[in-house]
Design a protein around this motif. Sequence first.
Motif, PDB file in Angstrom:
ATOM      1  N   ILE A  11     -67.982  96.074  97.182  1.00 36.33           N
ATOM      2  CA  ILE A  11     -68.854  95.846  96.269  1.00 36.33           C
ATOM      3  C   ILE A  11     -69.983  95.171  97.448  1.00 36.33           C
ATOM      4  N   SER A  33     -69.702 101.990  93.814  1.00 42.55           N
ATOM      5  CA  SER A  33     -69.672 101.273  95.114  1.00 42.55           C
ATOM      6  C   SER A  33     -69.311 102.136  96.316  1.00 42.55           C
ATOM      7  N   ASN A 133     -64.322  99.630  89.152  1.00 48.48           N
ATOM      8  CA  ASN A 133     -65.427  99.240  89.927  1.00 48.48           C
ATOM      9  C   ASN A 133     -66.609  98.316  88.914  1.00 48.48           C
TER      10      ASN A 133
END
Length: 151
Positions: A11, A33, A133
Amino acid sequence: MYKIPVSVLVIIHTVDLQVLLLERADHPGFWQSVTGSQDPGETLVQTAIREVSEETGLNPTGYVLTNWQIENCYEIYQEWRWRYGPDVRFNTEHVFGLCLPDIMPIMIAAREHLNYIWLPWQQAAEKVFSSSNAEAILKLPVRAQFAQVDT
């Protein structure tokens, strides 16, 4: 050579919680990401550094890269299983955070991604196609706070 079913999810975010997302070239409209599989002999940190560099053009060693100590085990999408050994169905993903001081220009890997966008963390969590994610991005406010304390 088959991929190792161990990957990283990184991230990439700014201090004010803007999150970088990349649009997959093999799936237009699928945003994520930075992610990628571990190469033989690599540590997870080395994998995260390599993937960030390959997918964004950034040199992550100049910023705060944190292993969030989160592992997600998920079933590999059927359409991508050919990349792994014949009996491999699951992947273990390790989550990292990379804190940048500000939004930076990105050089995407054209073979992997079509576009990139910076979004506030809440919007980024809504836009990504992967539930792991999204869950990681939703943890960002607390994780980013710890990253700033650690530095």
